[in-house]
Design a protein around this motif. Structure first.
Motif, PDB file in Angstrom:
ATOM      1  N   ARG A  65       0.798  -1.176   0.017  1.00  9.89           N
ATOM      2  CA  ARG A  65      -0.067  -0.265  -0.110  1.00  9.89           C
ATOM      3  C   ARG A  65       0.899   1.228  -0.145  1.00  9.89           C
ATOM      4  O   ARG A  65       0.514   2.175  -0.754  1.00  9.89           O
ATOM      5  CB  ARG A  65      -0.838  -0.136   1.218  1.00  9.89           C
ATOM      6  N   GLU A  66       2.002   1.459   0.688  1.00 11.16           N
ATOM      7  CA  GLU A  66       2.831   2.372   0.690  1.00 11.16           C
ATOM      8  C   GLU A  66       3.495   2.477  -0.515  1.00 11.16           C
ATOM      9  O   GLU A  66       3.705   3.545  -0.793  1.00 11.16           O
ATOM     10  CB  GLU A  66       3.956   2.184   1.844  1.00 11.16           C
ATOM     11  N   ALA A  67       3.958   1.570  -1.421  1.00  8.23           N
ATOM     12  CA  ALA A  67       4.558   1.654  -2.646  1.00  8.23           C
ATOM     13  C   ALA A  67       3.309   2.438  -3.508  1.00  8.23           C
ATOM     14  O   ALA A  67       3.932   3.128  -4.310  1.00  8.23           O
ATOM     15  CB  ALA A  67       4.829   0.126  -2.917  1.00  8.23           C
ATOM     16  N   GLY A  68       2.018   1.812  -3.492  1.00  6.01           N
ATOM     17  CA  GLY A  68       1.151   2.381  -4.075  1.00  6.01           C
ATOM     18  C   GLY A  68       1.008   3.733  -3.991  1.00  6.01           C
ATOM     19  O   GLY A  68       0.553   4.422  -4.977  1.00  6.01           O
ATOM     20  N   GLU A  69       1.090   4.314  -2.828  1.00  3.84           N
ATOM     21  CA  GLU A  69       0.899   5.725  -2.501  1.00  3.84           C
ATOM     22  C   GLU A  69       1.923   6.631  -3.389  1.00  3.84           C
ATOM     23  O   GLU A  69       1.656   7.704  -3.569  1.00  3.84           O
ATOM     24  CB  GLU A  69       1.103   5.962  -0.953  1.00  3.84           C
ATOM     25  N   ILE A  70       3.142   6.012  -3.520  1.00  2.00           N
ATOM     26  CA  ILE A  70       4.109   6.874  -4.401  1.00  2.00           C
ATOM     27  C   ILE A  70       4.254   6.442  -5.813  1.00  2.00           C
ATOM     28  O   ILE A  70       5.321   6.622  -6.481  1.00  2.00           O
ATOM     29  CB  ILE A  70       5.394   6.791  -3.742  1.00  2.00           C
ATOM     30  N   GLY A  71       3.245   5.599  -6.139  1.00  2.00           N
ATOM     31  CA  GLY A  71       3.221   5.268  -7.868  1.00  2.00           C
ATOM     32  C   GLY A  71       3.932   4.104  -8.135  1.00  2.00           C
ATOM     33  O   GLY A  71       4.070   3.938  -9.422  1.00  2.00           O
ATOM     34  N   LEU A  72       4.332   3.422  -7.136  1.00  2.00           N
ATOM     35  CA  LEU A  72       5.201   2.165  -7.719  1.00  2.00           C
ATOM     36  C   LEU A  72       4.537   0.831  -7.970  1.00  2.00           C
ATOM     37  O   LEU A  72       5.005  -0.279  -8.365  1.00  2.00           O
ATOM     38  CB  LEU A  72       6.305   1.852  -6.454  1.00  2.00           C
ATOM     39  N   LEU A  73       3.242   0.955  -7.766  1.00  2.00           N
ATOM     40  CA  LEU A  73       2.365  -0.190  -8.102  1.00  2.00           C
ATOM     41  C   LEU A  73       1.702   0.442  -9.551  1.00  2.00           C
ATOM     42  O   LEU A  73       0.895  -0.782 -10.156  1.00  2.00           O
ATOM     43  CB  LEU A  73       1.177  -0.347  -7.253  1.00  2.00           C
TER      44      LEU A  73
END
Length: 581
Positions: A65-73
């Motif tokens: 989820r944290e990765a998704g918050e900065i666009g990494l997903l």
């Protein structure tokens, strides 16, 4: 880069350095994305590696989820569905740098790649709107369900069935999928089943679907922090609107997604190998024996050099392929672009996974007894590396796919192999040893061209001898694949070093030149041995002697001083304590 380049054309065409993409071509934006990913792993994931290895589902989901918050997903998700829609180079860099996170990198890769991309490429508008924003943010996690207990490499031999309900509103799925990454905590599954027992079809299946259950975690050799479970379907009721793509066209989804997965897997192997070199050089400088840091011992330096040489070749291949796909997207649809380079994607998978095995193995050896203990990270990397030669299609299956794909293209006239074979007949009479003219890499350029001729010579004899029966000669096909892999890798390393030289000067490009020289000369020796083995398997007596005489002309060369070259190569990596390019 220049105009669109056909897949497999490297077999018969000689490219200019500016026609290939290399890591030296990264833009500032791409480097920033890579650094953002590396910083995320170092700050958010690395401190929790031990806990991740204990299969903490909650932690992995939180980090995703944290990765998704900065666009990494969302790198490969269109902006219309809240994605980031990055170029393929940037997407590949994210995959490479995620690998530093061990099992977390695998959880990430399975989610953003084979888990999400089927919906990106094949989903209808309603499916994309329903799933992609949540997958891009990490609110939902995806898994990909293809393998079964009785069908691994033979994907189309799957036994899972789907029958339409009497009211026509649902399909009832029955069967078991095995070795499913992320299964323990995934929310969305892309599952393949045969409608009416014969129409291979993909379905989007939600975790809360009645009749879907998850089996126990597999006890694995490595990647222990990633979830790997069976997915069990017992009259699982899936709405008809969750059919992905067309009924009976599931193979198109499966094989196209695997192409992407293969070159992305190669990118992950690159990231892991770079970290292994960092760990090994750092340890070699710190560890003293006989009152001397082991980094000063020539045999340790040789290991560091070998690790760097193999990594340089594989890295050159991965980003050349990513560049080809990126360029093809200017004139082709995404799936057509990846299908164009199916053989190159298989090469990426084979070359990088086997490179990482070698690098991790040498890393353990450099660490000595400590490398065999869990106190040192290289031990986990050694175990984790082994799976890469198995999933996304075993390396054996990929080796069979390479000649099959390229020969079919040749039969369609897309690769002029026949014309190249005819030219070779006349060229054999004028071949001699290429003398060093003082021009950097001119000798290696000649070795690459000789390698192509050797490949065409051996492949031509195999096709002529076996014709349609060639499909049953797996050892010959394997050898043909290895010749192709070596040719593509040698040329990629050569063109990368030449491009570096053109962009700077000989002193600044010296390390790249040395790496390319070492890689090309090493692989040329392999080319000769593979060709000899192939000829001996096909003929005997006077015919074999005549063919070996031709091969001797093709492979005649002066060997390079490997000892001096490797000692020189090792120094900058040991000084920097990392992959210093």
């Amino acid at each position: 880069m220049s105009d669109f380049i056909r897949g497999g054309s490297f077999l018969t065409e000689t490219l200019a350095p500016e026609q290939v993409f290399t890591p030296e071509d990264f833009t500032e934006e791409q480097r920033t994305i890579a650094q953002t990913t590396a910083d995320f792993i170092a700050g958010n994931v690395t401190p929790h590696l031990e806990q991740i290895e204990k299969l903490d589902y909650g932690l992995t989901r939180t980090l995703l989820r944290e990765a998704g918050e900065i666009g990494l997903l969302g790198a490969d998700i269109p902006e219309a569905y809240d994605g980031v829609a990055l170029d393929k180079i940037s997407s590949t860099l994210i995959t490479e740098n995620m690998a530093r996170g061990g099992s977390f990198g695998l959880s990430h890769g399975a989610h953003v790649g084979i888990g999400t991309l089927p919906i990106v490429f094949f989903g209808n508008e309603e499916q994309k709107q329903r799933y992609l924003p949540a997958l891009g943010s990490g609110e939902k996690i995806a898994a990909y369900c293809l393998t079964e207990p009785g069908s691994g490499s033979d994907a189309l031999g799957a036994k899972t069935k789907a029958l339409l309900s009497e009211d026509g509103r649902h399909y009832r799925l029955n069967g078991t999928k095995q070795y499913i990454t992320n299964a323990g905590f995934a929310d969305v599954f892309v599952i393949y089943a045969k409608v009416d027992g014969d129409k291979f079809t993909a379905f989007i299946v939600d975790r809360d679907t009645p009749g879907l259950s998850i089996g126990p975690e597999e006890k694995k050799m490595g990647i222990k922090g990633s979830s790997t479970c069976p997915v069990i379907l017992e009259d699982a009721s899936v709405p008809v609107e969750n059919v992905l793509g067309e009924i009976g066209k599931g193979h198109q989804i499966a094989f196209n997604i695997l192409n992407i997965g293969r070159y992305k897997l190669g990118a992950g192997c690159i990231g892991s190998a770079k970290w292994a070199i960092h760990l090994s050089t750092k340890y070699a400088n710190a560890r003293a024996q006989f009152n001397t840091p082991i980094a000063r011992f020539p045999l340790i330096q040789e290991k560091i050099a070998d690790m760097a040489i193999e990594l340089y070749g594989a890295e050159s291949v991965i980003y050349r392929t990513a560049g080809l796909i990126e360029k093809a997207l200017e004139v082709k649809e995404p799936l057509q672009a990846t299908a164009e380079y199916a053989a190159e994607c298989s090469i990426c998978k084979i070359l990088a996974s086997e490179m990482l095995d070698q690098v991790a193995d040498e890393g353990v050896q450099i660490h000595g007894g400590y490398g065999y203990t869990q106190e040192y990270e290289i031990e986990r990397m050694y175990r984790d590396a082994r799976i890469n030669r198995i999933f996304e299609g075993t390396n054996e299956i990929n080796r069979l796919l390479i000649p099959d794909t390229l020969l079919k293209r040749a039969m369609k006239g897309e690769i002029p192999l026949l014309a190249a074979a005819q030219r070779l007949q006349s060229e054999l009479f004028t071949l001699g040893v290429h003398m060093d003219d003082g021009v950097p890499l001119s000798v290696e350029a000649d070795l690459v061209e000789r390698s192509k001729k050797t490949l065409i010579f051996v492949a031509g004899l195999a096709v002529q001898k076996y014709q349609k029966a060639l499909a049953q000669e797996q050892e010959i096909l394997r050898n043909m694949a290895d010749l192709v892999i070596n040719v593509f890798a040698m040329e990629s390393a050569l063109l990368r070093a030449k491009k570096k030289l053109a962009q700077s000067n000989q002193e600044q490009a010296s390390l790249s030149i040395d790496l390319a020289r070492a890689f090309v000369n090493r692989r040329f020796g392999a080319i000769e041995q593979i060709a000899k083995q192939s000829l001996a398997a096909m003929e005997e007596g006077d015919t074999l002697r005549a063919q070996l005489s031709i091969l001797k002309k093709l492979t005649r060369h002066l060997p390079v001083n490997e000892k001096a070259l490797k000692r020189k190569i090792a120094q900058p990596f040991l000084e920097a304590e990392k992959y210093a390019l």
